[in-house]
Design a protein around this motif. Structure first.
Motif, PDB file in Angstrom:
ATOM      1  N   THR A 102      -8.457  10.778  -0.750  1.00  0.00           N
ATOM      2  CA  THR A 102      -8.797   9.516  -1.416  1.00  0.00           C
ATOM      3  C   THR A 102      -7.890   9.413  -2.633  1.00  0.00           C
ATOM      4  N   SER A 103      -7.128   8.352  -2.703  1.00  0.00           N
ATOM      5  CA  SER A 103      -6.135   8.204  -3.755  1.00  0.00           C
ATOM      6  C   SER A 103      -6.712   7.487  -4.974  1.00  0.00           C
ATOM      7  N   SER A 106      -9.582   4.494  -5.650  1.00  0.00           N
ATOM      8  CA  SER A 106     -10.192   4.071  -4.392  1.00  0.00           C
ATOM      9  C   SER A 106     -11.710   4.124  -4.522  1.00  0.00           C
ATOM     10  N   VAL A 119      -6.595   8.826   5.220  1.00  0.00           N
ATOM     11  CA  VAL A 119      -5.984   8.613   3.909  1.00  0.00           C
ATOM     12  C   VAL A 119      -6.444   7.261   3.373  1.00  0.00           C
ATOM     13  N   VAL A 120      -7.181   7.326   2.255  1.00  0.00           N
ATOM     14  CA  VAL A 120      -7.631   6.109   1.576  1.00  0.00           C
ATOM     15  C   VAL A 120      -6.605   5.832   0.481  1.00  0.00           C
ATOM     16  N   LYS A 121      -5.887   4.720   0.597  1.00  0.00           N
ATOM     17  CA  LYS A 121      -4.802   4.383  -0.325  1.00  0.00           C
ATOM     18  C   LYS A 121      -5.327   4.077  -1.722  1.00  0.00           C
ATOM     19  N   ALA A 122      -4.405   4.094  -2.676  1.00  0.00           N
ATOM     20  CA  ALA A 122      -4.735   3.700  -4.043  1.00  0.00           C
ATOM     21  C   ALA A 122      -5.360   2.309  -4.038  1.00  0.00           C
ATOM     22  N   ARG A 123      -6.460   2.174  -4.758  1.00  0.00           N
ATOM     23  CA  ARG A 123      -7.198   0.923  -4.932  1.00  0.00           C
ATOM     24  C   ARG A 123      -7.863   0.401  -3.647  1.00  0.00           C
ATOM     25  N   GLN A 124      -7.794   1.141  -2.555  1.00  0.00           N
ATOM     26  CA  GLN A 124      -8.439   0.704  -1.319  1.00  0.00           C
ATOM     27  C   GLN A 124      -9.959   0.858  -1.449  1.00  0.00           C
ATOM     28  N   ASN A 135      -4.186   6.537   8.709  1.00  0.00           N
ATOM     29  CA  ASN A 135      -3.350   6.589   7.518  1.00  0.00           C
ATOM     30  C   ASN A 135      -2.539   5.302   7.445  1.00  0.00           C
ATOM     31  N   PRO A 136      -2.942   4.362   6.575  1.00  0.00           N
ATOM     32  CA  PRO A 136      -4.146   4.367   5.770  1.00  0.00           C
ATOM     33  C   PRO A 136      -5.373   4.116   6.645  1.00  0.00           C
ATOM     34  N   LYS A 138      -8.557   2.594   8.385  1.00  0.00           N
ATOM     35  CA  LYS A 138      -9.013   1.272   8.827  1.00  0.00           C
ATOM     36  C   LYS A 138     -10.411   1.474   9.386  1.00  0.00           C
TER      37      LYS A 138
END
Length: 181
Positions: A102-103, A106, A119-124, A135-136, A138
């Motif tokens: 988790t970036s 997030s 992979v949870v992207k930045a601000r997701q 990745n990322p 869904k």
């Protein structure tokens, strides 16, 4: 091991278990009945980490916060083996699978499940009660009753494991070798 850093000392509930091989640094708060596994690293050196009731941070996981910010992990969250949690908000009863990331900034919704390696992207933002993978990540489906039952069992298992480790601490031993023929 617990480490004071830059004037900040970890605060740990008496009912939380922290492995002697885990590293907890600085501005970290760990609530009741938590399990912090072997080799886990919680770095409250730049920012603050708050881990609430009944959360399991499994072996090898890394938790960190951005400078002057807070990484909050709410009640009964499961952080899987070797996951990386960096500057996230993780709502209660959520699951972050083994090896998931988790970036920064997030958010994981209540009861959501991040699949292994996700992979949870930045601000997701992952909404509540969904399973997200990739990745990322869904959304792949809604959380089922079977998922909820399984993870309730898993969370109870780690709360009980924390109690067992507190009641029966690890003891170093010398290796025992089988007799040679």
């Amino acid at each position: 091991m617990l480490y004071k850093f830059d004037g900040k000392t970890p605060r740990v509930s008496k009912t939380a278990y922290i492995s002697e091989t885990a590293t907890v640094i600085g501005d970290v708060t760990i609530g009741d009945n938590c399990y912090i596994g072997h080799g886990a690293i919680l770095r409250g050196d730049y920012g603050r980490i708050v881990i609430e009731y009944g959360t399991a941070v499994e072996e090898g996981a890394i938790v960190h916060a951005p400078p002057n910010e807070e990484n909050r992990i709410k009640d009964q969250v499961t952080i899987g083996h070797n996951a990386v949690i960096h500057g996230a908000v993780i709502e209660k009863m959520a699951v972050v699978g083994m090896g998931a990331i988790t970036s920064l900034w997030s958010e994981i919704g209540e009861g959501a499940i991040i699949a292994e390696g996700g992979v949870v992207k930045a601000r997701q933002i992952v909404p509540p009660m969904v399973v997200a993978a990739g990745n990322p990540v869904k959304i792949v489906r809604e959380v089922s009753e079977k998922d909820t039952e399984f993870w309730r069992w898993g969370k109870k298992l780690y709360i009980e494991l924390a109690e067992r480790y507190i009641q029966h601490p690890m003891e170093p031993v010398t290796a025992v070798y089988p007799p040679s023929d």
